[in-house]
Design an enzyme around this catalytic site. Structure first.
Site, PDB file in Angstrom:
ATOM      1  N   GLY A 245      73.853  13.558 -20.420  1.00 47.38           N
ATOM      2  CA  GLY A 245      73.171  13.386 -19.202  1.00 47.38           C
ATOM      3  C   GLY A 245      72.770  12.112 -18.902  1.00 47.38           C
ATOM      4  N   ILE A 246      71.376  12.349 -18.208  1.00 47.41           N
ATOM      5  CA  ILE A 246      70.655  10.942 -17.761  1.00 47.41           C
ATOM      6  C   ILE A 246      70.250   9.850 -18.783  1.00 47.41           C
ATOM      7  CG2 ILE A 246      68.458  10.326 -16.875  1.00 47.41           C
ATOM      8  CD1 ILE A 246      68.605  13.266 -15.295  1.00 47.41           C
ATOM      9  N   GLY A 247      69.999  10.591 -19.977  1.00 51.90           N
ATOM     10  CA  GLY A 247      69.743   9.327 -21.051  1.00 51.90           C
ATOM     11  C   GLY A 247      71.213   8.605 -21.240  1.00 51.90           C
TER      12      GLY A 247
ATOM     13  N   GLY B 272      67.030  11.028 -26.214  1.00 56.11           N
ATOM     14  CA  GLY B 272      68.085  11.863 -25.499  1.00 56.11           C
ATOM     15  C   GLY B 272      69.102  10.978 -24.982  1.00 56.11           C
ATOM     16  N   ALA B 273      69.655  10.056 -25.619  1.00 58.71           N
ATOM     17  CA  ALA B 273      70.768   9.237 -25.083  1.00 58.71           C
ATOM     18  C   ALA B 273      72.211   9.773 -25.421  1.00 58.71           C
ATOM     19  CB  ALA B 273      70.627   7.659 -25.591  1.00 58.71           C
TER      20      ALA B 273
ATOM     21  N   TYR C 117      58.734  25.172 -19.237  1.00 59.24           N
ATOM     22  CA  TYR C 117      59.270  24.026 -18.884  1.00 59.24           C
ATOM     23  C   TYR C 117      58.303  23.294 -17.725  1.00 59.24           C
ATOM     24  CZ  TYR C 117      62.670  20.469 -16.851  1.00 59.24           C
ATOM     25  OH  TYR C 117      63.215  19.120 -16.304  1.00 59.24           O
TER      26      TYR C 117
HETATM   27  N1  LIG Z   1      69.042  17.228 -14.712  1.00 55.30           N
HETATM   28  C1  LIG Z   1      68.107  17.553 -13.914  1.00 55.30           C
HETATM   29  O1  LIG Z   1      68.460  18.289 -12.681  1.00 55.30           O
HETATM   30  C2  LIG Z   1      66.754  17.182 -14.213  1.00 55.30           C
HETATM   31  C3  LIG Z   1      65.744  17.544 -13.189  1.00 55.30           C
HETATM   32  C4  LIG Z   1      64.568  17.235 -13.729  1.00 55.30           C
HETATM   33  C5  LIG Z   1      64.199  16.385 -14.895  1.00 55.30           C
HETATM   34  N2  LIG Z   1      65.222  16.077 -15.682  1.00 55.30           N
HETATM   35  C6  LIG Z   1      64.670  15.593 -17.028  1.00 55.30           C
HETATM   36  O2  LIG Z   1      65.637  14.610 -17.348  1.00 55.30           O
HETATM   37  C7  LIG Z   1      65.611  14.473 -18.845  1.00 55.30           C
HETATM   38  C8  LIG Z   1      67.062  14.651 -19.079  1.00 55.30           C
HETATM   39  O3  LIG Z   1      67.773  15.684 -19.035  1.00 55.30           O
HETATM   40  P1  LIG Z   1      69.206  15.602 -18.692  1.00 55.30           P
HETATM   41  O4  LIG Z   1      69.163  16.426 -17.279  1.00 55.30           O
HETATM   42  O5  LIG Z   1      69.926  14.673 -18.940  1.00 55.30           O
HETATM   43  O6  LIG Z   1      69.705  16.982 -19.718  1.00 55.30           O
HETATM   44  P2  LIG Z   1      70.755  16.989 -20.974  1.00 55.30           P
HETATM   45  O7  LIG Z   1      71.902  16.623 -20.448  1.00 55.30           O
HETATM   46  O8  LIG Z   1      70.343  18.373 -21.347  1.00 55.30           O
HETATM   47  O9  LIG Z   1      70.017  15.837 -21.870  1.00 55.30           O
HETATM   48  C9  LIG Z   1      69.015  16.039 -22.485  1.00 55.30           C
HETATM   49  C10 LIG Z   1      68.835  15.287 -23.970  1.00 55.30           C
HETATM   50  O10 LIG Z   1      67.616  15.397 -24.597  1.00 55.30           O
HETATM   51  C11 LIG Z   1      68.310  15.491 -25.945  1.00 55.30           C
HETATM   52  N3  LIG Z   1      67.429  16.300 -26.544  1.00 55.30           N
HETATM   53  C12 LIG Z   1      66.837  17.806 -26.373  1.00 55.30           C
HETATM   54  N4  LIG Z   1      66.088  18.300 -27.521  1.00 55.30           N
HETATM   55  C13 LIG Z   1      66.084  17.007 -28.235  1.00 55.30           C
HETATM   56  C14 LIG Z   1      65.043  16.869 -29.487  1.00 55.30           C
HETATM   57  N5  LIG Z   1      64.346  18.065 -30.002  1.00 55.30           N
HETATM   58  N6  LIG Z   1      65.020  15.538 -30.022  1.00 55.30           N
HETATM   59  C15 LIG Z   1      65.511  14.623 -29.545  1.00 55.30           C
HETATM   60  N7  LIG Z   1      66.596  14.761 -28.561  1.00 55.30           N
HETATM   61  C16 LIG Z   1      66.651  15.835 -27.782  1.00 55.30           C
HETATM   62  C17 LIG Z   1      69.656  16.243 -25.971  1.00 55.30           C
HETATM   63  O11 LIG Z   1      70.244  16.096 -27.096  1.00 55.30           O
HETATM   64  P3  LIG Z   1      71.669  16.819 -27.457  1.00 55.30           P
HETATM   65  O12 LIG Z   1      72.401  15.880 -26.750  1.00 55.30           O
HETATM   66  O13 LIG Z   1      71.660  16.787 -28.978  1.00 55.30           O
HETATM   67  O14 LIG Z   1      71.383  18.106 -26.727  1.00 55.30           O
HETATM   68  C18 LIG Z   1      70.075  15.504 -24.762  1.00 55.30           C
HETATM   69  O15 LIG Z   1      70.262  14.103 -25.336  1.00 55.30           O
HETATM   70  C19 LIG Z   1      64.704  15.760 -19.398  1.00 55.30           C
HETATM   71  O16 LIG Z   1      63.488  15.215 -19.632  1.00 55.30           O
HETATM   72  C20 LIG Z   1      64.671  16.669 -18.112  1.00 55.30           C
HETATM   73  O17 LIG Z   1      63.444  17.337 -18.163  1.00 55.30           O
HETATM   74  C21 LIG Z   1      66.210  16.675 -15.228  1.00 55.30           C
END
Ligand SMILES: NC(=O)c1ccc[n+]([C@@H]2O[C@H](COP(=O)([O-])OP(=O)(O)OC[C@H]3O[C@@H](n4cnc5c(N)ncnc54)[C@H](OP(=O)(O)O)[C@@H]3O)[C@@H](O)[C@H]2O)c1
Length: 290
Positions: free
Chosen positions: A27-29, A23-24, A166
């Site tokens: 966002g965080i990735g 998921g790079a 979730y």
């Molecule tokens: N943001 C927060 O406040 C928060 C809080 C708690 C935990 N987290 C955790 O942090 C992690 C990263 O989330 P984020 O906030 O950075 O969200 P994000 O910006 O939506 O990024 C999520 C990433 O996961 C990828 N992804 C989704 N489904 C996938 C799949 N089937 N196969 C491969 N990649 C997939 C997305 O790909 P696409 O670019 O193609 O969509 C995106 O690169 C998650 O595990 C989330 O639960 C986040």
């Protein structure tokens, strides 16, 4: 372990290390991959949309590759791992979805459980023979409200509630880390399993959130971390000398924002009996980790 204001500037020289970040592409990735790359690691951006991955990485400084990986598809995971050669120092299970409508993965799993837990479970087990240092899995403070229904993992009997799905999947991330660490220790391996969470960070994660929840979410996000700061616990967990089983998150009030520290996991996340049972069910569902 406390680190008052640890930031990406405190990352060591990572030359010679190879890291996979799932998921790079957002966002965080994305921040995690960029910072590790900038500090000398060879980074593999494991993304479901390779074109998007290449586009976001175009300004990266350092050594990186973009490879296809769909965590909602066991066959995609199998082929990603089958192509792997050489040492993998760190696997970062970051990719995730939140509050998606009711949907099944190609393998018939509820979408959150499939993408956020069963996919990373299968990927980790398939890559484990190559991993030399650690596995980092990104959970959430919302895991505290999660519950594992082993008899109804895919919401066949319960009414589907996206937030519940979730939360449950994020609890599964921590139970997985706990049981993986137990197994690694038992086998005499020096590989560590650790977990991180970003507090709350402004990313694309809430794209599915609508209505009151959406309003509260967007308000709280503006009061909390940005993606850059949200990535700090993951970067800390991936590079600092912390014990296996550690859980890293922000040090601020309610652990919603701030700088990374190791903090205690919740009671639910330290249920070793449940961790073992979830492992066994996950192993059967993914045909990995037996
Ligand atoms: N943001 C927060 O406040 C928060 C809080 C708690 C935990 N987290 C955790 O942090 C992690 C990263 O989330 P984020 O906030 O950075 O969200 P994000 O910006 O939506 O990024 C999520 C990433 O996961 C990828 N992804 C989704 N489904 C996938 C799949 N089937 N196969 C491969 N990649 C997939 C997305 O790909 P696409 O670019 O193609 O969509 C995106 O690169 C998650 O595990 C989330 O639960 C986040």
């Amino acid at each position: 372990m406390a680190s008052k204001k640890w930031t990406q500037n405190d990352l060591p020289d990572l030359s010679g290390r190879t890291v996979v970040v799932t998921g790079a592409s957002s966002g965080i990735g994305l921040v995690t991959a960029r910072e590790l790359c900038a500090h000398g690691a060879r980074v593999i951006l494991a993304v479901r949309d390779v074109e998007k991955g290449r586009a976001v990485a175009k300004d990266f400084v350092g050594s990186f590759e973009v490879r296809a990986l769909n965590l909602a598809d066991l066959e995609s995971i199998r082929s990603f791992a089958a192509e792997w050669t050489g040492d993998l120092d760190v696997l970062i299970n970051n990719a995730g979805i939140m509050m998606a409508p009711a949907f099944r993965t190609i393998d018939g799993f509820e979408l959150h459980l499939g993408t956020n837990h069963l996919g990373p479970f299968a990927l980790t087990n398939r890559l484990l023979p190559f991993i030399t240092d650690r596995v980092v899995t990104v959970s959430s403070i919302l895991h505290r409200r999660g519950m594992i229904h082993l008899d109804d993992l895919h919401f066949d009997s319960r009414p589907y509630v996206a937030m519940t799905a979730y939360q449950d999947s994020k609890l599964a991330n921590l139970l997985f880390t706990l049981e993986l660490q137990r197994r690694l220790t038992e086998s005499g391996s020096a590989v560590r399993a650790v977990a991180a969470h970003p507090g709350i960070a402004r990313t694309n994660l809430v794209a599915h959130v609508r209505g009151v929840n959406g309003f509260v979410n967007s308000l709280s996000q503006h009061l909390c971390n940005d993606a850059q700061k949200g990535a700090l616990p993951t970067l800390f967990a991936a590079t600092q000398d912390i014990p296996g089983g550690s859980y890293v998150g922000p040090n601020g009030i309610g652990h919603l924002r701030g700088y990374p520290i190791v903090h205690a996991t919740s009671r639910r996340a330290t249920d070793t009996a449940m961790a073992r049972r979830l492992w066994d069910v996950s192993a059967d569902l993914t045909d990995t980790g037996h």
